[in-house]
Design a protein around this motif. Sequence first.
Motif, PDB file in Angstrom:
ATOM      1  N   THR A 182       0.851  -1.190   0.000  1.00 29.08           N
ATOM      2  CA  THR A 182       0.000   0.000   0.000  1.00 29.08           C
ATOM      3  C   THR A 182       0.894   1.251   0.000  1.00 29.08           C
ATOM      4  OG1 THR A 182      -1.615  -1.210   1.351  1.00 29.08           O
ATOM      5  CG2 THR A 182      -1.859   1.175   1.265  1.00 29.08           C
ATOM      6  N   PRO A 183       0.474   2.336  -0.653  1.00 31.63           N
ATOM      7  CA  PRO A 183       1.285   3.567  -0.625  1.00 31.63           C
ATOM      8  C   PRO A 183       1.167   4.329   0.701  1.00 31.63           C
ATOM      9  CG  PRO A 183      -0.674   3.928  -1.964  1.00 31.63           C
ATOM     10  CD  PRO A 183      -0.670   2.468  -1.600  1.00 31.63           C
ATOM     11  N   LEU A 184       1.346   3.608   1.808  1.00 30.20           N
ATOM     12  CA  LEU A 184       1.282   4.251   3.120  1.00 30.20           C
ATOM     13  C   LEU A 184       2.313   5.360   3.262  1.00 30.20           C
ATOM     14  CD1 LEU A 184       0.847   1.232   5.570  1.00 30.20           C
ATOM     15  CD2 LEU A 184      -0.809   3.064   5.169  1.00 30.20           C
ATOM     16  N   ILE A 185       3.468   5.172   2.631  1.00 26.79           N
ATOM     17  CA  ILE A 185       4.568   6.118   2.799  1.00 26.79           C
ATOM     18  C   ILE A 185       4.181   7.509   2.283  1.00 26.79           C
ATOM     19  CG2 ILE A 185       5.719   5.734   0.576  1.00 26.79           C
ATOM     20  CD1 ILE A 185       7.419   5.943   4.051  1.00 26.79           C
ATOM     21  N   ASP A 186       3.105   7.601   1.495  1.00 24.74           N
ATOM     22  CA  ASP A 186       2.650   8.903   1.010  1.00 24.74           C
ATOM     23  C   ASP A 186       1.928   9.694   2.093  1.00 24.74           C
ATOM     24  OD1 ASP A 186       3.682   8.311  -1.453  1.00 24.74           O
ATOM     25  OD2 ASP A 186       1.765   7.740  -2.352  1.00 24.74           O
ATOM     26  N   LEU A 225       9.447  12.838 -16.514  1.00 18.10           N
ATOM     27  CA  LEU A 225       9.669  14.227 -16.108  1.00 18.10           C
ATOM     28  C   LEU A 225      10.432  14.286 -14.788  1.00 18.10           C
ATOM     29  CD1 LEU A 225       9.109  17.345 -16.257  1.00 18.10           C
ATOM     30  CD2 LEU A 225       7.141  16.848 -14.792  1.00 18.10           C
ATOM     31  N   GLN A 226      10.014  13.489 -13.811  1.00 21.38           N
ATOM     32  CA  GLN A 226      10.633  13.541 -12.499  1.00 21.38           C
ATOM     33  C   GLN A 226      12.042  12.957 -12.520  1.00 21.38           C
ATOM     34  OE1 GLN A 226       7.881  11.908  -9.613  1.00 21.38           O
ATOM     35  NE2 GLN A 226       6.161  13.011 -10.514  1.00 21.38           N
ATOM     36  N   PHE A 258      17.175  19.258   5.630  1.00 18.86           N
ATOM     37  CA  PHE A 258      17.724  18.026   5.076  1.00 18.86           C
ATOM     38  C   PHE A 258      18.468  17.201   6.116  1.00 18.86           C
ATOM     39  CE2 PHE A 258      16.383  19.910   1.184  1.00 18.86           C
ATOM     40  CZ  PHE A 258      16.111  18.830   0.363  1.00 18.86           C
ATOM     41  N   VAL A 259      18.914  17.809   7.193  1.00 19.97           N
ATOM     42  CA  VAL A 259      19.405  17.018   8.321  1.00 19.97           C
ATOM     43  C   VAL A 259      18.264  16.170   8.876  1.00 19.97           C
ATOM     44  CG1 VAL A 259      20.218  17.145  10.709  1.00 19.97           C
ATOM     45  CG2 VAL A 259      21.294  18.565   8.952  1.00 19.97           C
ATOM     46  N   ASN A 260      17.103  16.791   9.058  1.00 20.75           N
ATOM     47  CA  ASN A 260      15.940  16.068   9.566  1.00 20.75           C
ATOM     48  C   ASN A 260      15.439  15.034   8.565  1.00 20.75           C
ATOM     49  OD1 ASN A 260      14.723  19.169  11.020  1.00 20.75           O
ATOM     50  ND2 ASN A 260      16.079  17.624  11.905  1.00 20.75           N
ATOM     51  N   LEU A 261      15.527  15.336   7.271  1.00 22.81           N
ATOM     52  CA  LEU A 261      15.106  14.384   6.250  1.00 22.81           C
ATOM     53  C   LEU A 261      15.974  13.123   6.308  1.00 22.81           C
ATOM     54  CD1 LEU A 261      14.082  15.181   2.626  1.00 22.81           C
ATOM     55  CD2 LEU A 261      15.773  13.395   3.027  1.00 22.81           C
ATOM     56  N   ARG A 262      17.266  13.304   6.527  1.00 20.75           N
ATOM     57  CA  ARG A 262      18.157  12.144   6.622  1.00 20.75           C
ATOM     58  C   ARG A 262      17.783  11.247   7.802  1.00 20.75           C
ATOM     59  NH1 ARG A 262      23.521  12.834   3.953  1.00 20.75           N
ATOM     60  NH2 ARG A 262      23.423  14.711   2.666  1.00 20.75           N
ATOM     61  N   GLU A 263      17.238  11.818   8.866  1.00 25.62           N
ATOM     62  CA  GLU A 263      16.798  11.003   9.998  1.00 25.62           C
ATOM     63  C   GLU A 263      15.684  10.054   9.578  1.00 25.62           C
ATOM     64  OE1 GLU A 263      16.016  13.181  13.664  1.00 25.62           O
ATOM     65  OE2 GLU A 263      17.116  14.874  12.831  1.00 25.62           O
ATOM     66  N   ALA A 264      14.762  10.546   8.745  1.00 21.67           N
ATOM     67  CA  ALA A 264      13.685   9.684   8.254  1.00 21.67           C
ATOM     68  C   ALA A 264      14.249   8.580   7.366  1.00 21.67           C
ATOM     69  CB  ALA A 264      12.653  10.516   7.496  1.00 21.67           C
ATOM     70  N   ARG A 307       9.834   8.298  -2.104  1.00 20.30           N
ATOM     71  CA  ARG A 307       8.847   9.245  -1.576  1.00 20.30           C
ATOM     72  C   ARG A 307       9.500  10.581  -1.223  1.00 20.30           C
ATOM     73  NH1 ARG A 307       7.842  13.020   1.609  1.00 20.30           N
ATOM     74  NH2 ARG A 307       5.785  13.227   2.492  1.00 20.30           N
ATOM     75  N   TRP A 308      10.681  10.543  -0.576  1.00 13.18           N
ATOM     76  CA  TRP A 308      11.344  11.792  -0.185  1.00 13.18           C
ATOM     77  C   TRP A 308      11.986  12.484  -1.383  1.00 13.18           C
ATOM     78  CZ3 TRP A 308      10.952   7.774   3.312  1.00 13.18           C
ATOM     79  CH2 TRP A 308      10.378   8.100   4.550  1.00 13.18           C
ATOM     80  N   LEU A 309      12.517  11.717  -2.319  1.00 14.62           N
ATOM     81  CA  LEU A 309      13.049  12.325  -3.533  1.00 14.62           C
ATOM     82  C   LEU A 309      11.943  13.046  -4.295  1.00 14.62           C
ATOM     83  CD1 LEU A 309      15.210  12.803  -5.697  1.00 14.62           C
ATOM     84  CD2 LEU A 309      14.714  10.510  -6.602  1.00 14.62           C
ATOM     85  N   ARG A 310      10.810  12.394  -4.431  1.00 13.89           N
ATOM     86  CA  ARG A 310       9.697  12.963  -5.210  1.00 13.89           C
ATOM     87  C   ARG A 310       9.056  14.163  -4.507  1.00 13.89           C
ATOM     88  NH1 ARG A 310       6.771   8.644  -5.124  1.00 13.89           N
ATOM     89  NH2 ARG A 310       5.495   9.324  -3.358  1.00 13.89           N
ATOM     90  N   ASN A 311       8.758  14.000  -3.214  1.00 14.95           N
ATOM     91  CA  ASN A 311       7.957  15.023  -2.517  1.00 14.95           C
ATOM     92  C   ASN A 311       8.783  16.164  -1.956  1.00 14.95           C
ATOM     93  OD1 ASN A 311       6.113  12.953  -2.956  1.00 14.95           O
ATOM     94  ND2 ASN A 311       4.988  13.377  -1.076  1.00 14.95           N
ATOM     95  N   GLU A 312       9.955  15.865  -1.431  1.00 15.53           N
ATOM     96  CA  GLU A 312      10.720  16.894  -0.725  1.00 15.53           C
ATOM     97  C   GLU A 312      11.782  17.555  -1.601  1.00 15.53           C
ATOM     98  OE1 GLU A 312       9.336  17.488   2.019  1.00 15.53           O
ATOM     99  OE2 GLU A 312       8.194  15.609   2.093  1.00 15.53           O
ATOM    100  N   MET A 313      12.076  16.972  -2.739  1.00 15.50           N
ATOM    101  CA  MET A 313      13.119  17.530  -3.612  1.00 15.50           C
ATOM    102  C   MET A 313      12.539  17.894  -4.972  1.00 15.50           C
ATOM    103  SD  MET A 313      16.163  14.888  -2.495  1.00 15.50           S
ATOM    104  CE  MET A 313      16.012  14.137  -0.869  1.00 15.50           C
ATOM    105  N   VAL A 314      12.135  16.879  -5.740  1.00 21.83           N
ATOM    106  CA  VAL A 314      11.649  17.139  -7.095  1.00 21.83           C
ATOM    107  C   VAL A 314      10.464  18.088  -7.104  1.00 21.83           C
ATOM    108  CG1 VAL A 314      10.545  16.053  -9.090  1.00 21.83           C
ATOM    109  CG2 VAL A 314      12.548  14.980  -8.047  1.00 21.83           C
TER     110      VAL A 314
END
Length: 511
Positions: A151-155, A304-305, A229-235, A255-262
């Motif tokens: 399931t896409p729970l990570i979203d 695109l992404q 991004f310090v906090n992102l690395r913790e996840a 998920r983090w590449l797509r949502n928090e960066m791209v």
Amino acid sequence: MTASTNAPKVTVVVPAYNSGPHIEKLVTSLLSQSLPAGEFEVMFVDDGSTDSTGARLDELAAAHPHFRVLHIDNSGWPSRPRNLGVQHARGEYVFFADDDDWFGEEALERLYACATAHDADLVVGKMAGHRRSVPRELFRRNRFDATLENTPLIDSLTAHKLFRRSFLVAHDLRFPEGKRRLEDHVLVTRAFFLSRRTCVLADYVCYHHQRRVDAGNVTATALEPAGYFVNLREALDIVDAHTEPGPLRDRLHRRWLRNEMVSRLRGRRLLDAPADWVDQLVGEAQRVIRDRFAPGVAAGLPPLQRIISRLIEEGRTPDLRRLAQWEAAVRAAPTVQRVVQDGSTLTVTLTAELFFGDQPLVLTADGEQRLLVMPVDDVPADLRDATSRIKQSKLDVIARRRDTREEFFVPVTGTVELVPAGDGTLRLVQHGTARLDVGALNGGRSRGTWDLKARVTCCGWTEDAALPVAFRCTADGARPVAVAHQDSLRFRLRRAVARRVPESIRRAIRR
């Protein structure tokens, strides 16, 4: 102060700081819950408010025995209030709410029933977004044994969920305290891995999540790239601690590449952000991509992404901006061929494609490959290759209740067609037939005015566009009656009048 002599089923934990009138919609929704007041409690944690919020919360607690208040010194962030809320909670389950959001009337009753019926540690209730996005794909259907694998729970990494309180305590699941970012990601990601059973309740909108119009430019002013991004690395560390290198880890990292960066470095979001902030974000994202992501992470993105990710990795900020200027004009262009009503069923036949201004999205043929055509040079063909993604393109139809913005997918059958554009390129056109049984819409709760819209997903874009179809049901399950749709001149005139003419005058005109 206690709600009753027996432990409540649910404790709603609400951090509050200088909430002012924005808390009233939440309060009203809590007082309107179908779950009896004696069966749940609300734990407000006043985080050192300097306005009238503390007094208002005390007033509510005095009037409603199932409302409680804890006043603390200001911590500056929601983590400590949430942790203290859990510590003082008496409910079997805990739901974390924000002070300016609100609940559907049956939310707590339905969430608790789902949790107990399936012995779940965690229940994710359907959300409606108001000026903010919510994880739409997750809520296509109910899922009573959801995992990060199936399931896409990570979203869905915000805290607005129902947790078994003993589960939080047993695993010491606490929000990282202090002024920081992505504290929700840290707790929720761990919880998804540790939960013995997680459910997704998608057939009722439990929670309305909004971004206030007075919140300012959150992306550009509140997000400091280095700390973020310090906090992102913790996840990412949590994912790595629970997975082995391979497809699952790649998909979760994606998920983090797509949502928090791209997503932050494309289209209007990039163009509206200060140039120096963009430079900092590109630098931080570049380091994470190089340090933490295996090749399979970006490879699993749509064309695109993938391209944007490569431009970030190579630090090509001018090309990112050039691509964003082109992409900012993207729009879905649906055309309705036919609408047929048979009793309570509407059948809508339509086509749709993506446009950039007045030019359609096109692909070019290179042997067996179909490559995305875009205004950035020096992009390898493998990044532009959309061949495998063509069949994954989707045309959805969404029914949206006009007053509450609740959304529900309408069943659609469709096909994807590549149409010659006359210059050696190919247009990607989607055809669909949507069949809407109004009697089944929203579990039979169809009363109200509904608009239909198309959602086109293709090659890395997901774009919505209103359809010239709207209807009203005077009662649940009643035969739908056509009304002015949101793009019609009649609707726009009514909306303009409503904004400018006092209600008393409008009532007099109607009489």
